[in-house]
Design a protein around this motif. Structure first.
Motif, PDB file in Angstrom:
ATOM      1  N   ILE A  32     -18.985  64.853  54.768  1.00 25.37           N
ATOM      2  CA  ILE A  32     -20.481  65.052  55.255  1.00 25.37           C
ATOM      3  C   ILE A  32     -21.157  64.610  53.576  1.00 25.37           C
ATOM      4  N   GLU A  33     -21.711  63.568  53.622  1.00 29.56           N
ATOM      5  CA  GLU A  33     -22.484  62.928  52.507  1.00 29.56           C
ATOM      6  C   GLU A  33     -23.922  63.123  52.793  1.00 29.56           C
ATOM      7  N   VAL A  34     -24.559  63.696  51.659  1.00 31.54           N
ATOM      8  CA  VAL A  34     -26.168  63.961  51.702  1.00 31.54           C
ATOM      9  C   VAL A  34     -26.681  63.362  50.677  1.00 31.54           C
ATOM     10  N   SER A  35     -27.821  62.739  50.687  1.00 28.74           N
ATOM     11  CA  SER A  35     -28.764  61.889  49.764  1.00 28.74           C
ATOM     12  C   SER A  35     -29.955  62.241  50.194  1.00 28.74           C
ATOM     13  N   LYS A  81     -26.329  59.653  60.589  1.00 29.76           N
ATOM     14  CA  LYS A  81     -25.693  58.583  61.078  1.00 29.76           C
ATOM     15  C   LYS A  81     -23.878  59.006  60.957  1.00 29.76           C
ATOM     16  N   LYS A  82     -23.110  58.481  62.026  1.00 32.34           N
ATOM     17  CA  LYS A  82     -21.628  58.710  61.881  1.00 32.34           C
ATOM     18  C   LYS A  82     -21.221  57.234  61.382  1.00 32.34           C
ATOM     19  N   ARG A  83     -20.287  57.659  60.535  1.00 34.11           N
ATOM     20  CA  ARG A  83     -19.571  56.400  59.921  1.00 34.11           C
ATOM     21  C   ARG A  83     -17.873  56.890  60.029  1.00 34.11           C
ATOM     22  N   LEU A  84     -17.478  55.798  60.820  1.00 36.29           N
ATOM     23  CA  LEU A  84     -15.931  55.994  61.323  1.00 36.29           C
ATOM     24  C   LEU A  84     -14.981  55.917  59.822  1.00 36.29           C
ATOM     25  N   PRO A  85     -13.932  56.688  60.088  1.00 32.85           N
ATOM     26  CA  PRO A  85     -13.479  57.417  61.103  1.00 32.85           C
ATOM     27  C   PRO A  85     -14.030  58.979  61.179  1.00 32.85           C
ATOM     28  N   HIS A  86     -14.450  59.647  59.855  1.00 28.98           N
ATOM     29  CA  HIS A  86     -14.694  60.936  60.080  1.00 28.98           C
ATOM     30  C   HIS A  86     -15.677  61.460  59.209  1.00 28.98           C
ATOM     31  N   THR A  87     -16.756  60.433  58.670  1.00 32.36           N
ATOM     32  CA  THR A  87     -17.748  60.902  58.048  1.00 32.36           C
ATOM     33  C   THR A  87     -19.057  60.890  58.534  1.00 32.36           C
ATOM     34  N   LEU A  88     -19.831  61.837  58.213  1.00 30.99           N
ATOM     35  CA  LEU A  88     -21.178  62.176  58.591  1.00 30.99           C
ATOM     36  C   LEU A  88     -22.029  62.004  57.612  1.00 30.99           C
ATOM     37  N   VAL A  89     -23.225  60.929  57.518  1.00 30.22           N
ATOM     38  CA  VAL A  89     -24.196  60.880  56.526  1.00 30.22           C
ATOM     39  C   VAL A  89     -25.520  61.215  56.888  1.00 30.22           C
ATOM     40  N   ILE A  90     -26.038  62.040  56.038  1.00 24.12           N
ATOM     41  CA  ILE A  90     -27.355  62.662  56.155  1.00 24.12           C
ATOM     42  C   ILE A  90     -28.116  62.168  55.157  1.00 24.12           C
ATOM     43  N   HIS A  91     -29.375  61.865  55.345  1.00 24.17           N
ATOM     44  CA  HIS A  91     -30.406  61.515  54.417  1.00 24.17           C
ATOM     45  C   HIS A  91     -31.606  62.056  54.693  1.00 24.17           C
ATOM     46  N   VAL A  92     -32.189  62.781  53.574  1.00 23.98           N
ATOM     47  CA  VAL A  92     -33.161  63.668  53.912  1.00 23.98           C
ATOM     48  C   VAL A  92     -34.377  63.198  52.898  1.00 23.98           C
ATOM     49  N   ARG A  93     -35.736  63.450  53.326  1.00 23.57           N
ATOM     50  CA  ARG A  93     -36.706  63.374  52.684  1.00 23.57           C
ATOM     51  C   ARG A  93     -37.585  64.498  52.616  1.00 23.57           C
ATOM     52  N   GLU A  94     -37.798  65.068  51.508  1.00 19.44           N
ATOM     53  CA  GLU A  94     -38.544  66.291  51.291  1.00 19.44           C
ATOM     54  C   GLU A  94     -40.076  66.311  51.096  1.00 19.44           C
ATOM     55  N   TRP A  95     -40.887  67.030  51.441  1.00 21.66           N
ATOM     56  CA  TRP A  95     -42.294  67.289  51.078  1.00 21.66           C
ATOM     57  C   TRP A  95     -42.383  67.455  49.750  1.00 21.66           C
ATOM     58  N   ARG A  96     -43.154  66.671  49.207  1.00 21.92           N
ATOM     59  CA  ARG A  96     -43.308  66.827  47.559  1.00 21.92           C
ATOM     60  C   ARG A  96     -43.873  68.502  47.062  1.00 21.92           C
ATOM     61  N   ARG A  97     -43.380  68.968  46.318  1.00 25.96           N
ATOM     62  CA  ARG A  97     -43.760  70.001  45.622  1.00 25.96           C
ATOM     63  C   ARG A  97     -44.956  69.776  44.420  1.00 25.96           C
ATOM     64  N   ILE A  98     -46.149  70.000  44.963  1.00 25.68           N
ATOM     65  CA  ILE A  98     -47.224  69.506  43.915  1.00 25.68           C
ATOM     66  C   ILE A  98     -47.743  70.913  43.053  1.00 25.68           C
ATOM     67  N   ALA A  99     -47.107  71.951  43.199  1.00 27.76           N
ATOM     68  CA  ALA A  99     -47.763  73.192  42.471  1.00 27.76           C
ATOM     69  C   ALA A  99     -46.619  74.349  42.709  1.00 27.76           C
ATOM     70  N   TYR A 100     -47.015  75.278  42.002  1.00 27.09           N
ATOM     71  CA  TYR A 100     -46.196  76.603  42.309  1.00 27.09           C
ATOM     72  C   TYR A 100     -47.184  77.699  42.238  1.00 27.09           C
ATOM     73  N   VAL A 101     -47.402  78.639  43.121  1.00 25.05           N
ATOM     74  CA  VAL A 101     -48.278  79.715  43.091  1.00 25.05           C
ATOM     75  C   VAL A 101     -47.689  80.784  42.551  1.00 25.05           C
ATOM     76  N   TYR A 102     -48.223  81.548  41.405  1.00 23.13           N
ATOM     77  CA  TYR A 102     -47.682  82.428  40.624  1.00 23.13           C
ATOM     78  C   TYR A 102     -48.130  84.050  41.443  1.00 23.13           C
ATOM     79  N   ASP A 103     -47.414  84.907  41.776  1.00 26.64           N
ATOM     80  CA  ASP A 103     -47.775  86.030  42.401  1.00 26.64           C
ATOM     81  C   ASP A 103     -46.630  86.954  42.414  1.00 26.64           C
ATOM     82  N   GLN A 104     -46.787  88.041  41.863  1.00 32.35           N
ATOM     83  CA  GLN A 104     -46.042  89.227  41.645  1.00 32.35           C
ATOM     84  C   GLN A 104     -44.778  88.999  40.980  1.00 32.35           C
TER      85      GLN A 104
END
Length: 261
Positions: A55-58, A104-127
């Motif tokens: 399983i390939e993740v990018s 996507k599947k890639r023969l013979p036995h590989t699963l390819v996963i490509h992800v795009r994340e929402w951008r982290r624009i800040a962090y809220v400091y609490d507790q």
């Protein structure tokens, strides 16, 4: 029957029987072939040889490969041929930090996963916890960390939800270089500026601005700093116009040292 051609029936019977046996044998061989082929297929699909081996993740930045694989629901025991790409995409997309995902599947036995994340624009400091704030305005309360992040500024003293929402929209418009140059953003309203904020920059400067037109003002920060003496730190005021007020000059070393006896 044509004249002069006589076919003896006794001579044809053995040949007909032979042809029938050959035909029956070929049919039996074909049946046996497909029978054993079906058995082999059943054994293959039920054996580890048909499972997903790789399983390939990018494309991921904050979510780990292991986390994304766990969200996918696919394991090394899952049959490669039973994996449905759309279902796996739906499983991963349930995480609020995932913006887009393709599988996507890639023969013979590989699963390819490509992800795009929402951008982290800040962090809220609490507790004593830093909660990621995404560019779409979503606050990830389940993804809080105890250590101070360095990839986005920290919002300190923000209790007004409307102010946070407005600030989120402004931060989302900033270039990545300017966003990464910020360390902390403190909410410091005054009678004169009800939406005033103080920004502490990583290079030692302090910026006093307002939430309104924050992105437009801070977008010029690199040009403003380039015109200043880097050895003199102070406050850059961007509430209305743009001007710089240096901190009180440090005392000389001779003044700090006690007189020798």
């Amino acid at each position: 029957m044509e004249k002069g051609k006589v076919v003896v029936l006794e001579d044809r019977v053995p040949k007909l029987k032979k042809r029938r046996r050959q035909k029956a044998n070929r049919r039996l061989i074909a049946y046996l072939f497909f029978f054993f082929l079906a058995i082999l297929c059943v054994l293959y699909f039920q054996s580890p040889f048909s499972a997903v081996r790789h399983i390939e993740v990018s494309g991921n930045r904050h979510l780990s490969d292991e986390r994304i694989i766990s969200l996918s629901g696919v394991t090394k025991r899952t049959s490669f041929w039973k994996v449905k790409e759309q279902q796996v995409e739906a499983n991963i997309a349930r995480h609020p930090e995932v913006k887009e995902v393709t599988v996507k599947k890639r023969l013979p036995h590989t699963l390819v996963i490509h992800v795009r994340e929402w951008r982290r624009i800040a962090y809220v400091y609490d507790q004593q916890t830093f909660f990621p704030l995404l560019e779409n305005g979503r606050l990830l309360k389940k993804e809080g960390v105890k250590t101070a992040p360095t990839d986005a500024p920290v919002l300190v003293g923000w209790k007004n939800g409307d102010a946070i929402a407005e600030m989120t929209g402004q931060l989302a418009e900033l270039p990545a270089a300017v966003l990464g140059a910020m360390s902390e953003i403190h909410y410091k309203p005054t009678k004169e500026y009800e939406d005033r904020v103080i920004v502490y920059m990583n290079d030692g400067y302090e910026v006093s601005a307002t939430i309104r037109r924050f992105a437009d003002k801070l977008a010029h920060y690199p040009a403003i700093v380039a015109a200043l003496d880097r050895n003199v730190k102070g406050v850059i005021h961007l509430e209305v116009g743009s001007y710089f007020v240096p901190y009180d000059p440090p005392k000389k070393e001779d003044d700090d040292e006690a007189p020798s006896s």
